[in-house]
Design an enzyme around this catalytic site. Structure first.
Site, short mmCIF file in Angstrom:
data_model
loop_
_atom_site.label_atom_id
_atom_site.label_comp_id
_atom_site.label_asym_id
_atom_site.label_seq_id
_atom_site.Cartn_x
_atom_site.Cartn_y
_atom_site.Cartn_z
N GLN A 1 -62.83 24.99 -40.26
CA GLN A 1 -63.05 25.92 -41.54
C GLN A 1 -64.54 26.42 -41.44
O GLN A 1 -65.52 25.73 -41.59
CB GLN A 1 -62.30 25.58 -42.54
N GLY B 1 -80.65 27.97 -61.31
CA GLY B 1 -81.74 27.16 -62.01
C GLY B 1 -81.26 25.76 -62.68
O GLY B 1 -81.08 24.87 -62.01
N TRP C 1 -82.02 22.65 -65.40
CA TRP C 1 -83.25 21.96 -65.67
C TRP C 1 -84.16 21.62 -64.40
O TRP C 1 -85.28 21.72 -64.81
CB TRP C 1 -83.00 20.53 -66.38
N GLU D 1 -84.82 27.72 -67.19
CA GLU D 1 -85.12 26.96 -68.57
C GLU D 1 -86.63 26.67 -68.35
O GLU D 1 -86.87 25.74 -67.75
CB GLU D 1 -84.36 25.73 -68.63
N TYR E 1 -76.38 21.91 -78.10
CA TYR E 1 -76.58 20.32 -78.00
C TYR E 1 -78.09 20.06 -77.39
O TYR E 1 -78.80 21.00 -77.39
CB TYR E 1 -75.55 20.02 -76.70
N ASP E 2 -78.23 18.87 -77.43
CA ASP E 2 -79.66 18.29 -77.30
C ASP E 2 -80.43 18.79 -78.39
O ASP E 2 -81.85 18.87 -78.18
CB ASP E 2 -80.19 18.71 -75.85
N TRP F 1 -70.59 22.13 -71.42
CA TRP F 1 -71.47 21.38 -70.67
C TRP F 1 -71.06 19.78 -70.79
O TRP F 1 -71.23 19.09 -71.84
CB TRP F 1 -72.69 21.53 -70.79
#
Length: 566
Positions: free
Chosen positions: A236, A262, A264, A320, A396-397, A542
């Site tokens: 394939q 992109g 981190w 980022e 977050y973070d 995430w």
């Protein structure tokens, strides 16, 4: 092909509920699968299930095949699976093959025609564990048992990042989106990540740390890990994750899949690529050719012109960060702010031009930061926001194991106990809105992982929060972070105590030595409700491979997205 799953809880009453999601069952050749899907649609077959009796660890189930067409159907095939610990031990008026991970039911040897406008019923006895009996997956002749639903039952945005390394390193395959019931709850999948090279172009490679073309489209996915139960063929031109995403979209035609550029690690050369008009044009053209036109380089015996066409519906920018520090290896310039604006405009222009060729809209989204200082340094929000369909905002973070004191990583509002209450989802929302951004274009990020410290004293509250730590705790795959599915096991072991701040929408676990902050079912539901009540248009995850085998976190988010609001 297989179709949209449902994961409805089935009460022990005689009221029919729609069967569940597609499963990994006995494979059909690709052509045959496509033919049976068309036949099922033409025949108008659907399937419903009811649990009609229950006792101790046993139960009786009844399945009804409905034929809404004007012609009888005598050749039908139903496939489904059952929750762990449940199984069928006796079935009547049909033929059963397989096991709880993939049952196949066909007509009995004497035949069973489903009359035009009528039904055919068969039943079974089974055993269950902890009351779970609902089928986890169902297709009839390869099409959805539900009759073709194609998306979540809410009007909000629900986005999950699926990682390039998820299958090989986390044993989370695209097929698991179906098996867990998560795929039906999503409006968008962002595939992470695509790389931008030193020459300022999107590219594919198998060079370690630069790309994984083998995972993307070269790996031959076996039947047991395939969305439709059909293995990739060695010859394939499209295999691997990309082919599985294409199959997933056949099941869920309303699902939008974008390539995220992109992240981190791979934001290194964005500044170079955005520097001039010529470099911006070259970058965007290369990304459109590679991902939307699907012109893949021939690697690992796969690829070719147009090989991946139709897999992706848009592009997600995850630079980022423009104008500010991110990964130490990133190129950063003061003019990144203006160049990002010009780059976004170039993406929008070329996506629209390609959309004119194909007569459709291609989405442009971005992952954008927490913190007003990054916004002011890196973004001209009034210029870029009209060109985005929506943006996902870092939720977050906020704190993590790069710091020596334990803290929340994903709080909705500031904690009164926090000695430095400088960041929260509320403050971030206000930062965007005060700069003129319509909150309806914002999607709040939620982590499916936690940050952890060890060498933590209990402190005055006895819960380890806001206390000095000796260092990061060891996670399954990395130091300092752990996926929710493994943190859930730590809670179940009884070794950790769960603590909460309901106002901040946070949870953490602590055993007297080690502390992990995390989001469980209760926390993600609260965050989802809060986000919608505060004007956000939805939720981003995430990353989806942090969920458990039952899709528990995604299910909790989905229920909150469906909830009636004033």
């Amino acid at each position: 092909m297989r179709a949209r799953p449902f994961r409805n809880r089935i009460a022990a009453i005689c009221a029919a509920t729609v069967l569940a999601a597609p499963l990994m069952a006995a494979p059909l050749p690709a052509a045959a699968a496509e033919a049976t899907a068309a036949e099922a649609t033409a025949a108008g077959l659907t399937v419903t299930y009811v649990e009609s009796a229950r006792w101790n660890t046993g139960y009786t189930g009844e399945i009804v095949v409905h034929n809404a067409s004007d012609a009888p159907v005598d050749d039908w095939r139903i496939e489904f699976s059952l929750p762990e610990g449940s199984r069928i031990h006796e079935l009547w008026n049909a033929t059963l093959a397989g096991d709880p991970s993939g049952y196949t039911v066909t007509p009995p040897r004497w035949g069973a025609t489903v009359p035009a406008g009528g039904t055919y019923t068969f039943g079974f006895n089974g055993v269950h564990r902890d009351g779970a009996t609902e089928p986890l997956a169902c297709t009839v002749n390869g099409a959805s048992c539900s009759g073709g639903g194609t998306g979540p039952g809410h009007d909000h945005i629900s986005v999950a990042y699926y990682t390039q390394w998820g299958a090989a390193e986390r044993d989370y395959h695209v097929a698991d989106l179906v098996e867990t019931g998560s795929a039906e709850k999503l409006t968008h999948i962002q595939y992470a990540f695509g790389n931008v090279g030193a020459d300022g172009e999107c590219f594919m490679t198998d060079e370690e740390g630069q790309g994984d073309a083998l995972a993307d489209y070269g790996h031959t996915v076996p039947a047991g890990e395939s969305v439709d139960g059909v293995a990739d063929g060695a010859g394939q031109e499209l295999r691997g994750n990309f082919n599985q995403l294409r199959k997933l979209k056949e099941l869920y035609p309303d699902l939008t899949v974008s390539i995220s550029l992109g992240g981190w690690e791979w934001s290194r050369y964005f500044s170079d690529a955005a520097l001039t008009e010529e470099s911006r044009e070259r970058l965007v053209e290369s990304c459109v050719d590679l991902y939307l036109r699907g012109d893949l380089p021939e690697l690992n015996g796969a690829g070719g012109e147009g090989a991946a066409q139709g897999v992706f519906d848009g592009i997600d920018l995850d630079w980022e960060w423009p104008g500010t520090d991110g990964n130490p290896h990133n190129v950063v310039r003061p003019e990144d702010r203006e160049n990002f604006t010009a780059l976004v405009q170039e993406f929008r222009d070329q996506l629209d031009a390609y959309g004119d060729e194909t007569d459709r809209h291609y989405e442009l989204t971005a992952f954008m930061p927490a913190g007003g200082w990054r916004l002011d340094t890196g973004y001209e929000l009034d210029e870029v926001m009209p060109n985005f369909d929506f943006i996902t905002v870092q939720g977050y973070d906020y704190h993590g194991t790069w710091e020596s004191v334990t803290n929340h990583q994903s709080n909705l509002v500031t904690d009164a106990r926090d000695p430095e209450p400088v960041i929260s989802a509320e403050l971030i929302r206000d930062a965007y809105v005060s700069r003129g951004v319509d909150p309806a274009k914002l999607v709040l990020g939620i982590p499916f992982y936690g940050q952890g410290w060890t060498g933590v004293e209990p402190g005055p509250e006895g819960d380890g929060l806001f206390q000095a730590a000796a260092g990061p705790a060891q996670g399954t795959y990395s130091t300092g972070t752990e996926e929710w599915r493994f943190l859930k096991e730590k809670v179940a072991s009884g070794e950790f105590q769960v603590f909460r701040n309901d106002e901040a929408g946070t949870a953490w676990i602590y055993d007297g030595e080690t502390l992990w902050n995390y989001d469980d079912e209760a926390a993600v539901a609260q965050k989802t409700t809060w986000a919608l009540d505060n004007g956000y248009s939805g939720i981003m995850i995430w990353s989806i491979d942090g969920d458990d085998a039952d899709g528990s976190l995604m299910g909790s988010i989905d229920r909150a997205l469906r909830a009636d609001r004033p």
